[in-house]
Design a protein around this motif. Structure first.
Motif, short mmCIF file in Angstrom:
data_model
loop_
_atom_site.label_atom_id
_atom_site.label_comp_id
_atom_site.label_asym_id
_atom_site.label_seq_id
_atom_site.Cartn_x
_atom_site.Cartn_y
_atom_site.Cartn_z
N SER A 1 19.59 -56.75 7.20
CA SER A 1 19.87 -55.66 6.57
C SER A 1 20.33 -55.55 5.30
N LEU A 2 19.60 -57.04 5.01
CA LEU A 2 20.70 -57.24 3.42
C LEU A 2 19.50 -58.06 3.02
N THR A 3 19.44 -57.90 1.21
CA THR A 3 18.65 -57.99 0.82
C THR A 3 19.10 -59.31 0.14
N ASP A 4 17.58 -60.34 -0.10
CA ASP A 4 18.31 -61.63 -0.71
C ASP A 4 19.52 -61.84 -1.39
N GLU A 5 19.41 -60.77 -2.94
CA GLU A 5 20.37 -60.63 -3.41
C GLU A 5 21.36 -60.66 -2.90
N GLN A 6 21.95 -59.19 -2.66
CA GLN A 6 23.52 -59.38 -1.53
C GLN A 6 23.21 -60.68 -0.94
N TRP A 7 22.79 -61.30 -0.88
CA TRP A 7 22.45 -62.65 0.85
C TRP A 7 23.28 -63.57 0.08
N ILE A 8 22.84 -63.50 -1.42
CA ILE A 8 22.81 -64.49 -1.92
C ILE A 8 24.44 -64.82 -2.41
N ASP A 9 25.21 -63.04 -3.48
CA ASP A 9 26.04 -62.33 -3.38
C ASP A 9 26.81 -62.86 -2.26
N PHE A 10 26.91 -62.27 -1.49
CA PHE A 10 27.72 -62.96 -0.07
C PHE A 10 28.59 -63.62 0.23
N ASN A 11 27.62 -64.83 -0.35
CA ASN A 11 27.86 -66.52 -0.04
C ASN A 11 28.32 -67.18 -1.68
N ALA A 12 28.18 -66.61 -2.31
CA ALA A 12 28.50 -66.90 -3.42
C ALA A 12 29.60 -66.86 -4.21
N VAL A 13 30.54 -65.67 -2.91
CA VAL A 13 31.83 -65.05 -2.96
C VAL A 13 32.65 -65.81 -3.25
N ASP A 14 34.10 -66.07 -3.26
CA ASP A 14 35.07 -66.91 -3.11
C ASP A 14 35.79 -66.76 -1.50
N ASP A 15 36.51 -67.19 -1.60
CA ASP A 15 36.91 -67.71 -0.35
C ASP A 15 37.63 -66.56 0.21
N GLU A 16 38.85 -65.98 -0.48
CA GLU A 16 39.46 -65.12 0.49
C GLU A 16 38.64 -63.43 0.27
N ASP A 17 37.48 -63.56 -0.18
CA ASP A 17 35.99 -62.54 -0.37
C ASP A 17 35.31 -62.22 1.15
N TRP A 18 34.90 -63.84 1.44
CA TRP A 18 34.45 -63.97 2.13
C TRP A 18 34.88 -63.85 4.27
N PHE A 19 35.75 -64.76 4.00
CA PHE A 19 37.04 -64.41 4.90
C PHE A 19 36.97 -63.33 5.42
N ASN A 20 37.22 -61.67 4.43
CA ASN A 20 36.96 -60.06 4.82
C ASN A 20 36.21 -60.20 5.42
N SER A 21 34.56 -60.62 4.18
CA SER A 21 33.51 -59.81 4.95
C SER A 21 33.14 -60.59 6.54
N VAL A 22 33.60 -61.65 7.01
CA VAL A 22 33.43 -62.08 8.46
C VAL A 22 34.14 -61.75 9.04
N GLN A 23 35.21 -61.41 8.87
CA GLN A 23 36.21 -60.39 9.72
C GLN A 23 35.70 -58.95 10.25
N ASN A 24 35.51 -58.45 8.85
CA ASN A 24 35.57 -57.13 8.24
C ASN A 24 33.93 -57.23 9.65
N THR A 25 32.45 -57.95 9.54
CA THR A 25 31.67 -57.65 9.85
C THR A 25 31.57 -58.25 11.77
N PHE A 26 32.27 -59.59 11.85
CA PHE A 26 32.15 -59.63 13.18
C PHE A 26 33.22 -60.41 14.04
N GLY A 27 34.00 -59.85 13.64
CA GLY A 27 35.66 -59.74 13.47
C GLY A 27 36.43 -61.15 14.12
#
Length: 287
Positions: A254-280
């Motif tokens: 569902s993500l473009t390559d650039e969105q995927w790279i950005d998702f994994n390149a963010v800082d820890d807190e943003d990444w933790f929030n994304s994982v929790q929002n997406t997968f609980g």
């Protein structure tokens, strides 16, 4: 009685697959690098009187694979199913992981599979039948740090399998890719949160594995799927397995390559929030 060769059977998915096939009436050649370490499998074979022959095979070695297949053909004559399960994993950032680790993973996960495939194709082609099942991973379509070495080997495996399926379909030989998600295996438990890397992905992605393994998915689930594929008639190439496999793959798609790279390149807190929002999954405490 149909015959199956299954590699990497001393434990985990490989052992469960050998047991599933034998209980279903196959004669199974359970190949592994170190048969002395297969205590649990040997006990079950004896207890249930299963038609499983344990055979020493190092898929990293041309000679070992050649000798092992010669023994199998002398005893069985033909092989109906080959399950390429033997695999290894190394993780770390690309900068910090040694070249020897990259080579070791590719040698087993890609070239090891190729050795076994090349050993079985001539007989299957002559028989005009057969099934080759290659055990990949969701990492065969999703590239994550710090699993770059593992993902690279599985991407290569899936590309080769896709081409192989085209070559062998005219000979009535089915080629399938099985893509487990996070399964309760020794390999999965080795992907842990680790401090000390210059790259935050190394620590926090290990936390994702640890959180997922709190609700473990048994390797027998994958074994059941492999047996179902072997016994079926489907020509479907890819088969995700496990409750998280299709969601992971769908999420990445569902993500473009650039969105995927950005998702994994963010800082820890943003990444933790994304994982929790997406997968609980809350992986903060683990990290």
């Amino acid at each position: 009685m149909k015959t199956a060769i299954i590699t990497g059977t001393s434990k985990g998915i490989g052992m469960e697959t050998a047991l599933a096939f034998a209980r279903a009436g196959y004669k199974v050649f359970a190949a592994m690098r170190n048969p002395d370490g297969a205590t649990a499998l040997k006990e079950i074979i004896q207890k249930e009187s299963l038609p499983i022959v344990i055979i020493q095979m190092d898929v990293d070695s041309d000679e070992s694979v050649r000798q092992s297949f010669n023994v199998i053909y002398q005893e069985s004559g033909t092989v109906d199913v080959l399950v390429n399960n033997a695999g290894t994993e190394r993780h770390g950032s690309i900068e910090e992981l040694g070249l020897a680790d990259f080579r070791a993973v590719m040698e087993t996960n890609y070239f090891g599979v190729l050795r076994c495939i090349k050993a079985v194709i001539p007989q299957m082609r002559t028989s005009q039948s057969g099934c080759i099942i290659n055990i990949s991973s969701v990492a065969g379509q999703i590239a994550n740090s710090p699993l770059s070495a593992y993902s690279a080997s599985k991407f290569a495996l899936e590309s080769m399998s896709e081409a192989l399926a085209q070559e062998l379909k005219p000979f009535n030989i089915r080629v399938m890719i099985v893509q487990p998600g996070i399964i309760n295996t020794e390999m999965a438990h080795k992907v842990k949160a680790e401090k000390g890397s210059s790259y935050p992905q190394v620590n926090r992605f290990g936390s994702l594995f640890e959180a997922s393994l709190k609700n473990p998915v048994p390797p027998s689930l994958v074994a059941e799927k492999i047996l179902e594929i072997a016994n079926g008639q489907s020509w479907q190439l890819r088969h995700p397995v496990g409750p998280d496999a299709s969601p992971f793959l769908g999420w990445r798609a569902s993500l473009t390559d650039e969105q995927w790279i950005d998702f994994n390149a963010v800082d820890d807190e943003d990444w933790f929030n994304s994982v929790q929002n997406t997968f609980g999954l809350d992986v903060r405490q683990i990290s």
